[in-house]
Enzyme design. Structure first.
Site, PDB file in Angstrom:
ATOM      1  N   ASP A  64       0.809  -1.227   0.000  1.00  0.00           N
ATOM      2  CA  ASP A  64       0.000   0.000   0.000  1.00  0.00           C
ATOM      3  C   ASP A  64       0.838   1.270   0.000  1.00  0.00           C
ATOM      4  OD1 ASP A  64      -2.230  -1.664   0.136  1.00  0.00           O
ATOM      5  OD2 ASP A  64      -2.190  -1.686   2.323  1.00  0.00           O
TER       6      ASP A  64
ATOM      7  N   LYS B  64       1.767   2.036  -5.131  1.00  0.00           N
ATOM      8  CA  LYS B  64       2.296   1.454  -6.381  1.00  0.00           C
ATOM      9  C   LYS B  64       1.356   1.717  -7.551  1.00  0.00           C
ATOM     10  CE  LYS B  64       2.354  -2.502  -4.295  1.00  0.00           C
ATOM     11  NZ  LYS B  64       2.078  -2.074  -2.905  1.00  0.00           N
TER      12      LYS B  64
ATOM     13  N   ASN C  12      -5.235 -10.202  -3.440  1.00  0.00           N
ATOM     14  CA  ASN C  12      -4.948  -9.623  -2.120  1.00  0.00           C
ATOM     15  C   ASN C  12      -4.495  -8.178  -2.307  1.00  0.00           C
ATOM     16  OD1 ASN C  12      -2.654 -10.594  -3.433  1.00  0.00           O
ATOM     17  ND2 ASN C  12      -1.626 -11.307  -1.592  1.00  0.00           N
TER      18      ASN C  12
ATOM     19  N   GLY D 133      -4.556  -4.326  -3.717  1.00  0.00           N
ATOM     20  CA  GLY D 133      -5.556  -3.308  -4.034  1.00  0.00           C
ATOM     21  C   GLY D 133      -4.778  -2.084  -4.469  1.00  0.00           C
TER      22      GLY D 133
ATOM     23  N   ARG E  42      -5.444   0.594   8.523  1.00  0.00           N
ATOM     24  CA  ARG E  42      -4.025   0.261   8.475  1.00  0.00           C
ATOM     25  C   ARG E  42      -3.331   0.802   9.713  1.00  0.00           C
ATOM     26  NH1 ARG E  42      -3.698   2.509   2.337  1.00  0.00           N
ATOM     27  NH2 ARG E  42      -4.490   0.684   1.260  1.00  0.00           N
TER      28      ARG E  42
ATOM     29  N   LYS F  74       2.740  10.119  -0.639  1.00  0.00           N
ATOM     30  CA  LYS F  74       1.961  10.552   0.523  1.00  0.00           C
ATOM     31  C   LYS F  74       2.705  11.534   1.433  1.00  0.00           C
ATOM     32  CE  LYS F  74      -1.608   7.964   1.458  1.00  0.00           C
ATOM     33  NZ  LYS F  74      -2.615   6.923   1.733  1.00  0.00           N
TER      34      LYS F  74
HETATM   35  P1  GDP Z   1      -0.786   0.270  -3.535  1.00  0.00           P
HETATM   36  O1  GDP Z   1      -1.371  -0.993  -3.029  1.00  0.00           O
HETATM   37  O2  GDP Z   1       0.675   0.364  -3.292  1.00  0.00           O
HETATM   38  O3  GDP Z   1      -1.144   0.561  -4.969  1.00  0.00           O
HETATM   39  O4  GDP Z   1      -1.442   1.447  -2.646  1.00  0.00           O
HETATM   40  P2  GDP Z   1      -2.999   1.577  -2.274  1.00  0.00           P
HETATM   41  O5  GDP Z   1      -3.742   2.010  -3.469  1.00  0.00           O
HETATM   42  O6  GDP Z   1      -3.464   0.365  -1.557  1.00  0.00           O
HETATM   43  O7  GDP Z   1      -2.919   2.708  -1.181  1.00  0.00           O
HETATM   44  C1  GDP Z   1      -2.417   3.974  -1.446  1.00  0.00           C
HETATM   45  C2  GDP Z   1      -3.514   5.009  -1.134  1.00  0.00           C
HETATM   46  O8  GDP Z   1      -2.941   6.284  -1.063  1.00  0.00           O
HETATM   47  C3  GDP Z   1      -4.574   5.103  -2.213  1.00  0.00           C
HETATM   48  O9  GDP Z   1      -5.784   5.473  -1.624  1.00  0.00           O
HETATM   49  C4  GDP Z   1      -4.052   6.214  -3.115  1.00  0.00           C
HETATM   50  O10 GDP Z   1      -5.090   6.869  -3.847  1.00  0.00           O
HETATM   51  C5  GDP Z   1      -3.442   7.131  -2.101  1.00  0.00           C
HETATM   52  N1  GDP Z   1      -2.285   7.914  -2.563  1.00  0.00           N
HETATM   53  C6  GDP Z   1      -1.288   7.568  -3.408  1.00  0.00           C
HETATM   54  N2  GDP Z   1      -0.348   8.531  -3.464  1.00  0.00           N
HETATM   55  C7  GDP Z   1      -0.762   9.506  -2.629  1.00  0.00           C
HETATM   56  C8  GDP Z   1      -0.191  10.758  -2.221  1.00  0.00           C
HETATM   57  O11 GDP Z   1       0.891  11.150  -2.619  1.00  0.00           O
HETATM   58  N3  GDP Z   1      -0.913  11.485  -1.306  1.00  0.00           N
HETATM   59  C9  GDP Z   1      -2.098  11.074  -0.822  1.00  0.00           C
HETATM   60  N4  GDP Z   1      -2.715  11.857   0.058  1.00  0.00           N
HETATM   61  N5  GDP Z   1      -2.657   9.905  -1.181  1.00  0.00           N
HETATM   62  C10 GDP Z   1      -1.986   9.136  -2.062  1.00  0.00           C
HETATM   63  P1  IMO Z   2      -0.897  -4.210  -2.196  1.00  0.00           P
HETATM   64  O1  IMO Z   2      -0.434  -4.774  -3.532  1.00  0.00           O
HETATM   65  C1  IMO Z   2      -0.932  -4.555   2.129  1.00  0.00           C
HETATM   66  C2  IMO Z   2      -0.990  -8.591   3.802  1.00  0.00           C
HETATM   67  C3  IMO Z   2      -2.248  -9.007   4.530  1.00  0.00           C
HETATM   68  C4  IMO Z   2      -1.648  -9.941   5.573  1.00  0.00           C
HETATM   69  C5  IMO Z   2      -0.531 -10.633   4.799  1.00  0.00           C
HETATM   70  C6  IMO Z   2      -0.916 -11.997   4.220  1.00  0.00           C
HETATM   71  O2  IMO Z   2      -2.180  -3.503  -2.271  1.00  0.00           O
HETATM   72  O3  IMO Z   2       0.200  -3.411  -1.569  1.00  0.00           O
HETATM   73  P2  IMO Z   2      -2.457 -12.733   2.172  1.00  0.00           P
HETATM   74  O4  IMO Z   2      -3.908 -12.503   1.909  1.00  0.00           O
HETATM   75  O5  IMO Z   2      -1.547 -12.197   1.118  1.00  0.00           O
HETATM   76  O6  IMO Z   2      -2.152 -14.152   2.510  1.00  0.00           O
HETATM   77  O7  IMO Z   2      -2.155 -11.890   3.531  1.00  0.00           O
HETATM   78  O8  IMO Z   2      -0.211  -9.764   3.737  1.00  0.00           O
HETATM   79  N1  IMO Z   2      -1.204  -8.106   2.411  1.00  0.00           N
HETATM   80  C7  IMO Z   2      -1.143  -6.824   2.060  1.00  0.00           C
HETATM   81  N2  IMO Z   2      -0.971  -5.710   2.811  1.00  0.00           N
HETATM   82  N3  IMO Z   2      -1.037  -4.461   0.787  1.00  0.00           N
HETATM   83  C8  IMO Z   2      -1.189  -5.561   0.026  1.00  0.00           C
HETATM   84  O9  IMO Z   2      -1.172  -5.524  -1.320  1.00  0.00           O
HETATM   85  C9  IMO Z   2      -1.288  -6.814   0.665  1.00  0.00           C
HETATM   86  N4  IMO Z   2      -1.472  -8.080   0.236  1.00  0.00           N
HETATM   87  C10 IMO Z   2      -1.405  -8.861   1.320  1.00  0.00           C
HETATM   88  O10 IMO Z   2      -2.898  -7.920   5.119  1.00  0.00           O
HETATM   89  O11 IMO Z   2      -1.055  -9.197   6.600  1.00  0.00           O
HETATM   90 MG    MG Z   3      -2.889  -1.652  -1.789  1.00  0.00          MG
END
Ligand code: GDP
Ligand code: IMO
Ligand code: MG
Length: 433
Positions: free
Chosen positions: A13, A16, A38, A40, A306, A332
């Protein structure tokens, strides 16, 4: 021309999705190579949010090739739903092609059931998985009894493989977990239908990648999760079940390491973690709560809150080493605006020594590690409109300099908001500049 791997440097998270969407402008092919739904990955384009779980984050761009590689575990129901939703929202460009590797293993209903049953049985010691069947699906792959995308196209083979699996999984579900069995006929019918719908997407994707490489096209490899969720190098057993580091791109997409020119590590300006496991810099006070609120730190897959904490450079240094990271994309940064003081963890104190390069593998040792902090002055100015470094307050730039210095890697991008355009681009790894 450069082919680039993007990986998370923390526990997932990191943002990416946003960065891969942005970099996709300069790529021809975007490839997911590990993990499953898994993940998002959130994209915000012109104020419209899209969360992708399985389809590569380049999908919103016209004229690209998006590939779900052999290393990904695919829940066909989720994939089809994601395709349908994108099409309904008119977000699936007509000239963009999506392919699913014939060798990708499938997540079956019994995988999700076992994932959840196992977590329930563990109780307090649970990993906190996403419940998407990821671990059990990878177990079957390694155990050589998994069902692959290509197997959906051969009804006889599917019938036979599924029959054996259901027999074994039902034994586990009913006898060990004391749960209801799964229904073989229902799964067979459901997955046969998925096979028909997925037929146009299933391909030898390693070959497609090779053809594109030979044409000199740029390929962007999109990692999921983060380096410290890696099955080998993460905080085991509080990890996911795939290799999340850059080297995994080669195995999970089917090409050689000599084709990679750059590795971009995505680093959030602080640390978050969803699920259980150690977290040295975790903040359980009002600052942690503030970061959670301002950063809207809720899981994009499960909606869970988180856990939040200060940036941990021991983790980052290890991630740089594991993936050969050549540039950091920092996200962020805007979330930290308004904090009086900002801390960076530069090491862990353990038994009179300071650990700086590796997160201890022994969780008992890790539990006793105390973070060593460096404290920096914060900034109060709104930075979300900044599009170049010079527009950032001096204290913000000091924070960036410290991160670069402590990681030994240059920062190639700074993200100051969730929108595609809310970005300061310093270098473009895909263009090799
Ligand atoms: P990923 O799994 O690495 O793609 O990250 P996620 O999408 O799960 O979580 C990142 C969250 O932060 C999402 O809600 C994005 O829209 C948000 N986000 C990404 N870059 C920034 C940033 O620079 N600032 C803020 N405030 N939010 C961001
Ligand atoms: P993105 O790509 C954050 C975490 C789960 C749990 C552990 C194992 O969005 O960054 P799993 O379902 O993979 O067996 O869970 O890994 N986890 C993540 N945490 N971002 C993710 O993906 C994750 N994918 C799995 O919360 O702790
Ligand atoms: Mg994510």
């Amino acid at each position: 021309m450069a082919n680039v791997v993007v990986v998370g440097t923390q526990w997932g998270d990191e943002g990416k999705g946003k960065i891969v969407d942005l970099y996709s402008q300069d790529a021809n092919v975007i490839v997911r190579f590990q993990g499953g739904n898994n993940a998002g990955h959130t994209l915000v384009v012109k104020g419209v949010q899209t969360i992708l779980h399985i389809i590569p984050s380049g999908i919103l761009h016209e004229g690209k090739i998006c590939i779900i590689g052999n290393g990904v575990v695919v829940d066909p129901k989720i994939l089809l739903e994601e395709i349908d939703q994108l099409k309904e929202r008119k977000l699936f460009p007509s000239k963009t092609k999506l392919f699913l590797s014939q060798d990708a293993h499938l997540i079956m209903p019994y995988h999700c059931r076992i994932d959840t049953a196992r977590e329930n049985k563990k109780g307090a010691g649970k990993i906190g998985t996403t419940g998407r069947g990821i671990g059990p699906a990878y177990e079957d792959k390694v155990g050589r009894c998994g069902i692959r995308a290509i197997d959906l196209l051969d009804k006889e083979l599917l019938h036979e493989r599924l029959r054996r699996n259901v027999e074994e999984k039902n034994f586990m579900l009913t006898k060990f977990f004391k749960e209801e069995p799964v229904d073989f006929e229902a799964i067979y019918k459901e997955y046969s239908e998925y096979g028909e719908r997925l037929r146009p997407y299933i391909a030898d994707t390693s070959l497609i990648i090779d053809e594109e490489l030979k044409k000199g096209r740029r390929i962007l490899f999109e990692g999921a999760q983060g380096s410290h969720l890696d099955i080998d190098h993460g905080t085991y057993p509080f990890v996911t079940s795939s290799c999340t580091i850059a080297g995994s791109a080669c195995c999970g997409a089917g090409f050689g390491p000599t084709q990679i020119q750059a590795v971009v590590g995505i680093i959030k300006a602080y640390t978050t973690r969803v699920g259980g496991g150690p977290f040295v810099t975790e903040l359980t006070d009002e600052i942690g709560e503030r970061i959670q609120k301002v950063g809207r730190e809720f899981g994009a897959t499960t909606g869970r809150k988180r856990r939040c904490g200060w940036l941990d450079m021991v983790m980052i240094r290890q991630s740089v080493r594991l993936s050969g990271i050549t540039g950091l994309s920092l996200t962020k940064l805007d979330v930290l605006t308004g904090l009086d003081k900002i801390k960076i963890c530069t090491g862990y104190r353990y038994g009179g020594e300071t650990i700086t390069e590796s997160v201890p593998s022994d969780l008992k040792v890790l539990a006793k590690c105390e973070p060593v902090y460096e404290e920096l002055d914060g900034w109060s100015e709104d930075i979300s409109a900044a599009r170049e470094l010079s527009a950032l307050p001096a204290n913000t730039r000091k924070y960036l300099d410290r991160i670069s210095h402590l990681s030994g890697v240059e920062i190639v991008l700074v993200s100051v908001g969730s929108g595609r355009e809310e970005t300061i681009v310093l270098k473009n790894p895909l263009r090799g500049i």
